[in-house]
Enzyme design. Structure first.
Site, PDB file in Angstrom:
ATOM      1  N   CYS A 119      -8.872  22.924 -35.385  1.00 52.12           N
ATOM      2  CA  CYS A 119      -9.277  22.261 -36.682  1.00 52.12           C
ATOM      3  C   CYS A 119      -8.739  21.008 -36.224  1.00 52.12           C
ATOM      4  O   CYS A 119      -7.030  20.567 -36.170  1.00 52.12           O
ATOM      5  CB  CYS A 119      -8.893  23.129 -37.495  1.00 52.12           C
ATOM      6  SG  CYS A 119      -8.426  22.102 -39.376  1.00 52.12           S
ATOM      7  N   CYS A 142      -5.556  21.037 -39.420  1.00 53.75           N
ATOM      8  CA  CYS A 142      -3.852  21.474 -39.228  1.00 53.75           C
ATOM      9  C   CYS A 142      -3.448  22.079 -37.462  1.00 53.75           C
ATOM     10  O   CYS A 142      -2.409  22.496 -37.100  1.00 53.75           O
ATOM     11  CB  CYS A 142      -3.945  22.622 -40.245  1.00 53.75           C
ATOM     12  SG  CYS A 142      -5.396  24.415 -39.393  1.00 53.75           S
ATOM     13  N   CYS A 192     -12.062  26.747 -41.474  1.00 55.45           N
ATOM     14  CA  CYS A 192     -10.708  26.856 -41.025  1.00 55.45           C
ATOM     15  C   CYS A 192      -9.654  28.476 -41.500  1.00 55.45           C
ATOM     16  O   CYS A 192      -9.318  28.375 -43.097  1.00 55.45           O
ATOM     17  CB  CYS A 192     -10.008  26.206 -40.861  1.00 55.45           C
ATOM     18  SG  CYS A 192      -7.828  26.427 -39.860  1.00 55.45           S
ATOM     19  N   CYS A 235      -6.037  26.922 -43.004  1.00 56.47           N
ATOM     20  CA  CYS A 235      -5.379  25.365 -43.928  1.00 56.47           C
ATOM     21  C   CYS A 235      -6.952  25.082 -44.947  1.00 56.47           C
ATOM     22  O   CYS A 235      -6.537  24.346 -45.583  1.00 56.47           O
ATOM     23  CB  CYS A 235      -5.493  24.176 -43.379  1.00 56.47           C
ATOM     24  SG  CYS A 235      -7.375  23.563 -42.654  1.00 56.47           S
ATOM     25  N   CYS A 240     -22.959  25.650 -36.343  1.00 53.82           N
ATOM     26  CA  CYS A 240     -22.643  24.521 -36.766  1.00 53.82           C
ATOM     27  C   CYS A 240     -21.948  23.717 -37.505  1.00 53.82           C
ATOM     28  O   CYS A 240     -21.832  23.764 -38.787  1.00 53.82           O
ATOM     29  CB  CYS A 240     -24.751  24.747 -37.491  1.00 53.82           C
ATOM     30  SG  CYS A 240     -24.774  22.187 -37.723  1.00 53.82           S
TER      31      CYS A 240
END
Length: 148
Positions: free
Chosen positions: A54, A57, A103, A106, A128
């Site tokens: 991510c 984070c 995610c 976060c 995607c």
């Protein structure tokens, strides 16, 4: 996919904090559920081996082993790195029902999950994902040193 209650994000920041840490384009995608244009992102056609984390984070989300060429203009994966690394939300925007992928750590927007499209993958799923939502951490190089 069912909308299952997800644990509270471990990382909670204000919009002002996120704006200081992310570029305006990253903020629009990660925190406002925007979408980058197809075939413009950094990773849509990348074949580098490694882990995709991510961008907000740093939580590890996908690996190059599950990445495939879906010819859609965005990075596509047939599964996340681990159960619980991403969470799913029903998205009824744009006049259709889709599954939003976020995610878990976060609560940043990553992209969408599509199922049953007929790809020759083990799951027949296509995560995607926006390149702006990810940072690629290449696998260790030839001398065994990490490329992180």
């Amino acid at each position: 996919m069912n909308d299952l209650p997800a644990p509270e994000p471990r990382i909670n920041k204000s919009d002002d904090e996120w704006k200081r840490e992310l570029s305006p384009a990253e903020f629009q995608v990660l925190r406002r559920a925007g979408t980058e244009r197809p075939f413009t992102g950094e990773y849509w056609d990348t074949r580098t081996e490694g882990v995709y984390a991510c961008r907000a984070c740093g939580a590890e989300l996908f690996t190059s082993r599950e990445k495939f060429d879906a010819h859609c203009g965005w990075p596509a994966f047939f599964a996340p790195l681990a159960e619980g690394s991403v969470r799913y939300l029903r998205d009824e925007s744009m006049g259709m029902v889709r599954i939003e992928v976020r995610c878990t750590a976060c609560d940043s927007h990553l992209g969408h999950l599509f199922e049953g499209e007929g790809y020759a993958t083990p799951t027949d799923q296509r995560f995607c994902i926006n390149s702006l939502s990810l940072t690629l951490r290449p696998a260790a190089d030839d001398d065994g040193a990490s490329a992180h």
